[in-house]
Scaffold this motif. Structure first.
Motif, PDB file in Angstrom:
ATOM      1  N   SER A   6     -54.428 -71.463  29.139  1.00 55.56           N
ATOM      2  CA  SER A   6     -53.263 -71.696  28.309  1.00 55.56           C
ATOM      3  C   SER A   6     -52.639 -70.352  27.978  1.00 55.56           C
ATOM      4  CB  SER A   6     -53.672 -72.401  27.030  1.00 55.56           C
ATOM      5  OG  SER A   6     -52.552 -72.623  26.228  1.00 55.56           O
ATOM      6  N   PRO A   7     -51.384 -70.165  28.147  1.00 59.41           N
ATOM      7  CA  PRO A   7     -50.446 -71.119  28.686  1.00 59.41           C
ATOM      8  C   PRO A   7     -50.515 -71.219  30.208  1.00 59.41           C
ATOM      9  CG  PRO A   7     -49.275 -69.132  28.003  1.00 59.41           C
ATOM     10  CD  PRO A   7     -50.736 -68.935  27.653  1.00 59.41           C
ATOM     11  N   LYS A  96     -57.397 -84.365  19.832  1.00 58.58           N
ATOM     12  CA  LYS A  96     -56.952 -85.351  20.822  1.00 58.58           C
ATOM     13  C   LYS A  96     -56.999 -84.757  22.233  1.00 58.58           C
ATOM     14  CE  LYS A  96     -54.010 -87.720  17.529  1.00 58.58           C
ATOM     15  NZ  LYS A  96     -52.641 -87.851  17.032  1.00 58.58           N
ATOM     16  N   ALA A  97     -56.552 -83.517  22.359  1.00 59.33           N
ATOM     17  CA  ALA A  97     -56.597 -82.860  23.674  1.00 59.33           C
ATOM     18  C   ALA A  97     -58.045 -82.700  24.129  1.00 59.33           C
ATOM     19  CB  ALA A  97     -55.898 -81.505  23.608  1.00 59.33           C
ATOM     20  N   PHE A  98     -58.934 -82.352  23.202  1.00 63.65           N
ATOM     21  CA  PHE A  98     -60.351 -82.223  23.529  1.00 63.65           C
ATOM     22  C   PHE A  98     -60.877 -83.552  24.062  1.00 63.65           C
ATOM     23  CE2 PHE A  98     -64.891 -82.367  22.451  1.00 63.65           C
ATOM     24  CZ  PHE A  98     -65.330 -81.168  22.995  1.00 63.65           C
ATOM     25  N   GLY A  99     -60.451 -84.648  23.426  1.00 65.91           N
ATOM     26  CA  GLY A  99     -60.868 -85.979  23.858  1.00 65.91           C
ATOM     27  C   GLY A  99     -60.428 -86.315  25.272  1.00 65.91           C
ATOM     28  N   VAL A 100     -59.296 -85.766  25.691  1.00 61.50           N
ATOM     29  CA  VAL A 100     -58.830 -85.985  27.067  1.00 61.50           C
ATOM     30  C   VAL A 100     -59.824 -85.388  28.059  1.00 61.50           C
ATOM     31  CG1 VAL A 100     -57.021 -85.374  28.738  1.00 61.50           C
ATOM     32  CG2 VAL A 100     -56.388 -86.122  26.439  1.00 61.50           C
ATOM     33  N   PHE A 101     -60.364 -84.226  27.740  1.00 65.09           N
ATOM     34  CA  PHE A 101     -61.308 -83.542  28.629  1.00 65.09           C
ATOM     35  C   PHE A 101     -62.739 -84.068  28.487  1.00 65.09           C
ATOM     36  CE2 PHE A 101     -57.814 -80.562  28.602  1.00 65.09           C
ATOM     37  CZ  PHE A 101     -57.802 -80.070  29.892  1.00 65.09           C
ATOM     38  N   ASN A 137     -67.353 -70.410  31.262  1.00 65.63           N
ATOM     39  CA  ASN A 137     -68.125 -69.268  30.762  1.00 65.63           C
ATOM     40  C   ASN A 137     -67.269 -68.266  29.994  1.00 65.63           C
ATOM     41  OD1 ASN A 137     -70.537 -70.270  31.724  1.00 65.63           O
ATOM     42  ND2 ASN A 137     -70.453 -69.098  33.633  1.00 65.63           N
ATOM     43  N   VAL A 138     -65.986 -68.194  30.302  1.00 69.96           N
ATOM     44  CA  VAL A 138     -65.101 -67.269  29.597  1.00 69.96           C
ATOM     45  C   VAL A 138     -65.069 -67.584  28.100  1.00 69.96           C
ATOM     46  CG1 VAL A 138     -62.676 -66.566  29.352  1.00 69.96           C
ATOM     47  CG2 VAL A 138     -63.678 -66.801  31.628  1.00 69.96           C
ATOM     48  N   TYR A 139     -65.153 -68.874  27.737  1.00 74.74           N
ATOM     49  CA  TYR A 139     -65.021 -69.291  26.345  1.00 74.74           C
ATOM     50  C   TYR A 139     -66.315 -69.848  25.758  1.00 74.74           C
ATOM     51  CZ  TYR A 139     -60.222 -68.721  27.698  1.00 74.74           C
ATOM     52  OH  TYR A 139     -59.056 -68.191  28.167  1.00 74.74           O
ATOM     53  N   ASP A 140     -67.375 -69.920  26.538  1.00 73.06           N
ATOM     54  CA  ASP A 140     -68.657 -70.504  26.129  1.00 73.06           C
ATOM     55  C   ASP A 140     -69.464 -69.474  25.338  1.00 73.06           C
ATOM     56  OD1 ASP A 140     -70.964 -71.990  25.892  1.00 73.06           O
ATOM     57  OD2 ASP A 140     -71.553 -71.751  27.997  1.00 73.06           O
ATOM     58  N   PHE A 149     -66.167 -78.285  20.636  1.00 75.00           N
ATOM     59  CA  PHE A 149     -64.796 -78.304  20.112  1.00 75.00           C
ATOM     60  C   PHE A 149     -64.332 -76.938  19.639  1.00 75.00           C
ATOM     61  CE2 PHE A 149     -61.712 -78.937  16.639  1.00 75.00           C
ATOM     62  CZ  PHE A 149     -60.664 -79.411  17.408  1.00 75.00           C
ATOM     63  N   GLU A 150     -65.194 -76.194  18.936  1.00 77.77           N
ATOM     64  CA  GLU A 150     -64.789 -74.876  18.433  1.00 77.77           C
ATOM     65  C   GLU A 150     -64.464 -73.930  19.590  1.00 77.77           C
ATOM     66  OE1 GLU A 150     -64.018 -73.809  15.298  1.00 77.77           O
ATOM     67  OE2 GLU A 150     -64.226 -75.944  14.843  1.00 77.77           O
ATOM     68  N   GLU A 151     -65.256 -73.959  20.643  1.00 78.99           N
ATOM     69  CA  GLU A 151     -64.993 -73.108  21.815  1.00 78.99           C
ATOM     70  C   GLU A 151     -63.692 -73.534  22.486  1.00 78.99           C
ATOM     71  OE1 GLU A 151     -69.658 -72.152  22.982  1.00 78.99           O
ATOM     72  OE2 GLU A 151     -68.727 -74.017  23.655  1.00 78.99           O
ATOM     73  N   PHE A 152     -63.472 -74.852  22.584  1.00 83.94           N
ATOM     74  CA  PHE A 152     -62.232 -75.377  23.165  1.00 83.94           C
ATOM     75  C   PHE A 152     -61.039 -74.941  22.329  1.00 83.94           C
ATOM     76  CE2 PHE A 152     -59.029 -78.794  23.300  1.00 83.94           C
ATOM     77  CZ  PHE A 152     -58.758 -78.840  24.663  1.00 83.94           C
ATOM     78  N   LYS A 153     -61.168 -75.058  21.008  1.00 89.15           N
ATOM     79  CA  LYS A 153     -60.077 -74.673  20.103  1.00 89.15           C
ATOM     80  C   LYS A 153     -59.756 -73.196  20.269  1.00 89.15           C
ATOM     81  CE  LYS A 153     -60.732 -74.562  15.600  1.00 89.15           C
ATOM     82  NZ  LYS A 153     -60.883 -74.959  14.189  1.00 89.15           N
TER      83      LYS A 153
END
Length: 161
Positions: A6-7, A96-101, A137-140, A149-153
């Motif tokens: 993103s973006p 909601k976006a997290f739920g999509v994935f 792994n970049v965000y894990d 969720f926190e990592e996704f956010k």
């Protein structure tokens, strides 16, 4: 290779546009645009007439589509500095976006789930050599091979200056 999801870049947007343009006329209808927004968890709480007023047209060519995307990204970035009530809305949109994935609903995004969703959006090309594990792994931050969720956010709120 680190990938920032993103973006989206211009090539990603072009591929999404082509997937949405089912009849190949070079235009994306408001219905197709609304479908995409709902699919990625961005719910526009408007009727189709209100969406047309927002967009200003009944369909978008590729240039209009890219401009619309850039407008949404800038609006979401600005939300971060607004009062807490609107932050709750951003948090809800991210959930909601997290739920999509999170296809299996276990509270984590696995490599398979990430690849599945990116494939459905037309953003995954197996020939490009990217490995979804590298992307995760970049965000894990806890190195469990999954995104919570926190990592996704954190991943979704990272912006390029």
């Amino acid at each position: 290779m680190a990938c920032n999801m993103s973006p989206l870049n211009s090539n990603d947007l072009h591929r999404i546009f082509e997937k949405l343009d089912q009849n190949g006329d070079g235009l994306v209808s408001l219905e197709e645009l609304n479908w995409l927004l709902e699919r990625i968890g961005v719910h526009v709480h408007t009727s189709m007439d209100e969406l047309q007023t927002l967009v200003g047209k009944t369909s978008l060519d590729l240039t209009d589509f890219k401009f619309f995307y850039e407008t949404i990204i800038k609006e979401n970035i600005n939300v971060e500095s607004k009062p807490e009530k609107e932050d709750d809305s951003l948090e809800g949109d991210l959930a909601k976006a997290f739920g999509v994935f999170d296809l299996n609903g276990d509270g984590f995004i696995s490599c398979d789930e990430l690849q599945n969703v990116l494939s459905r959006l037309g953003l995954w090309d197996e020939r490009n050599g990217h490995d979804c594990r590298t992307m995760i792994n970049v965000y894990d931050t806890n190195s469990d091979g999954l995104l919570d969720f926190e990592e996704f956010k954190n991943m979704m709120l990272i912006t390029n200056s």
